[in-house]
Design a protein around this motif. Structure first.
Motif, PDB file in Angstrom:
ATOM      1  N   GLU A 356      43.941  15.999  34.436  1.00 44.63           N
ATOM      2  CA  GLU A 356      44.743  16.257  33.250  1.00 44.63           C
ATOM      3  C   GLU A 356      45.540  15.012  32.837  1.00 44.63           C
ATOM      4  OE1 GLU A 356      47.141  19.735  33.648  1.00 44.63           O
ATOM      5  OE2 GLU A 356      45.561  20.900  34.629  1.00 44.63           O
ATOM      6  N   HIS A 359      43.558  12.181  30.431  1.00 41.16           N
ATOM      7  CA  HIS A 359      43.411  12.344  28.979  1.00 41.16           C
ATOM      8  C   HIS A 359      44.623  11.864  28.177  1.00 41.16           C
ATOM      9  CE1 HIS A 359      42.244  13.974  25.137  1.00 41.16           C
ATOM     10  NE2 HIS A 359      43.350  14.726  25.106  1.00 41.16           N
ATOM     11  N   LYS A 363      44.504   8.394  25.366  1.00 38.52           N
ATOM     12  CA  LYS A 363      44.583   8.596  23.909  1.00 38.52           C
ATOM     13  C   LYS A 363      45.726   7.797  23.280  1.00 38.52           C
ATOM     14  CE  LYS A 363      47.671  12.572  23.374  1.00 38.52           C
ATOM     15  NZ  LYS A 363      47.799  13.941  22.858  1.00 38.52           N
TER      16      LYS A 363
END
Length: 397
Positions: A356, A359, A363
């Motif tokens: 988790e 990500h 970004k």
């Protein structure tokens, strides 16, 4: 006052041809005085015409005048030499490397001030005087001193290039308009220059606007990099603090997250620095083109202007990449939340949370993905940025 008198004496007793003090001075029929050797050499070149002229006032004589040494004038010149009042020419008046030389100076050549398209010769300030003073030279075409006078003259008719043929996009003479270029769309070189310079003015304004736009983008990108770097550093410090409070079993996971953040920071900053370098290069190139257009717009030589402007850019967009948009500030907030939750959990959930973490880190970036909108824009990007090893893919809309 003594110095002013000295300068006056030097000018009065200097030969207009060699510009030195008179040697064996002679006065010809019109009253002008020269060195005997200088005027003889000048008239020797006119023997085939049978008509002899004064190099200053252009008064003609037939037959060739007999030259006699002016004894009184010679004595005055000798006195000037003894008093040390030699005619001196400033060093910057002499032609140096790259300067156009005067075609009429003997001995050491002086720097040419103008070139005559009728005489096909270049003149220093002294030898140019007849073109300003004598009616015989009133219709002669003077231009900035150039060593390439043949480029300003029609190779077919040996006449000055004063007309521009829009049909063939070249400079021609008046006789060409009645010959090879008859019925073509022709205007004077001056008129064509005015039209092109008007277009050039618009191009210069576009260059200036593009420079200002790119400078603004560069500043925004610098600020974004500073904010992004600060945010990345803050995220690293927070994660280090949280992971330090966790038990030994999650030490390995802490190292993985730290490395992930650093890698993303390095990749994002590296990408931004690449765009910053390109922006700097574009700005320098735009300034260079703007300066080149500015210098060309001030030249008095219409032909040089028209010949040079053929290869200049029509618009500032050619050869440059798309605009760069900077992403909003990122503070890795999601990462902090996930890491705080991870602190209260045991080793059996660490493996799930690491996935988790990956990500939200990846970004966060400074620049959005740049996608060309058209085929032409893609080709510009490919020329500017892509190396043979690049393997980017784009979607056209």
């Amino acid at each position: 006052m003594a110095q002013a008198s000295s300068t006056l004496d030097q000018n009065q007793f200097s030969c207009p041809i060699c510009l030195d003090l008179l040697k064996d001075p002679v006065a010809i029929n019109c009253g002008h005085s020269y060195c005997m050797s200088c005027i003889k050499s000048c008239w020797d070149q006119e023997d085939h015409l049978g008509v002899y002229s004064c190099p200053q006032c252009r008064q003609t004589f037939i037959p060739r005048p007999v030259l006699n040494r002016n004894t009184i004038l010679a004595e005055v010149v000798e006195k000037l030499k003894k008093t040390g009042l030699q005619a001196a020419t400033p060093a910057d008046h002499y032609a140096g490397p790259g300067d156009v030389e005067c075609d009429f100076c003997t001995g050491r050549k002086h720097k040419a001030a103008k070139s005559c398209l009728v005489c096909l010769a270049s003149y220093c300030e002294t030898h140019l005087k007849p073109h300003y003073e004598s009616p015989a030279f009133k219709k002669h075409k003077l231009t900035d001193a150039t060593g390439r006078l043949q480029d300003k003259v029609c190779s077919q008719h040996d006449k000055p290039l004063e007309v521009y043929c829009r049909t063939d996009q070249q400079c021609i003479c008046y006789l060409c308009t009645m010959d090879k270029h008859r019925s073509h769309d022709t205007v004077s070189a001056a008129a064509q220059r005015v039209e092109i310079q008007k277009q050039m003015g618009e191009t210069q304004r576009e260059f200036q606007q593009r420079i200002q736009m790119r400078e603004k983008e560069l500043q925004e990108l610098r600020e974004a990099v500073g904010s992004f770097t600060s945010s990345a550093q803050s995220a690293v410090e927070d994660s280090e603090r949280i992971f330090t409070e966790m038990i030994r079993s999650i030490e390995r996971r802490r190292s993985e997250v730290t490395k992930l953040i650093r890698d993303q920071e390095k990749a994002a900053v590296s990408q931004a620095e690449g765009h910053m370098e390109r922006l700097k290069q574009e700005i320098d190139e735009l300034k260079r083109r703007h300066s080149e257009l500015e210098q060309l717009s001030h030249t008095e030589d219409h032909i040089h202007f028209l010949q040079r402007c053929q290869g200049l850019p029509v618009t500032p967009e050619a050869g440059f990449g798309p605009r760069i948009s900077v992403s909003p500030r990122s503070d890795f907030g999601n990462l902090r939340k996930v890491v705080s939750e991870l602190k209260d959990q045991l080793e059996n959930v660490c493996r799930k949370k690491i996935a988790e973490i990956h990500h939200p880190v990846t970004k966060d970036t400074i620049l959005p993905e740049l996608v060309p909108r058209t085929r032409a824009e893609f080709l510009q990007w490919e020329l500017l940025f892509l190396s043979p090893a690049a393997s980017w893919s784009f979607t056209f809309t």
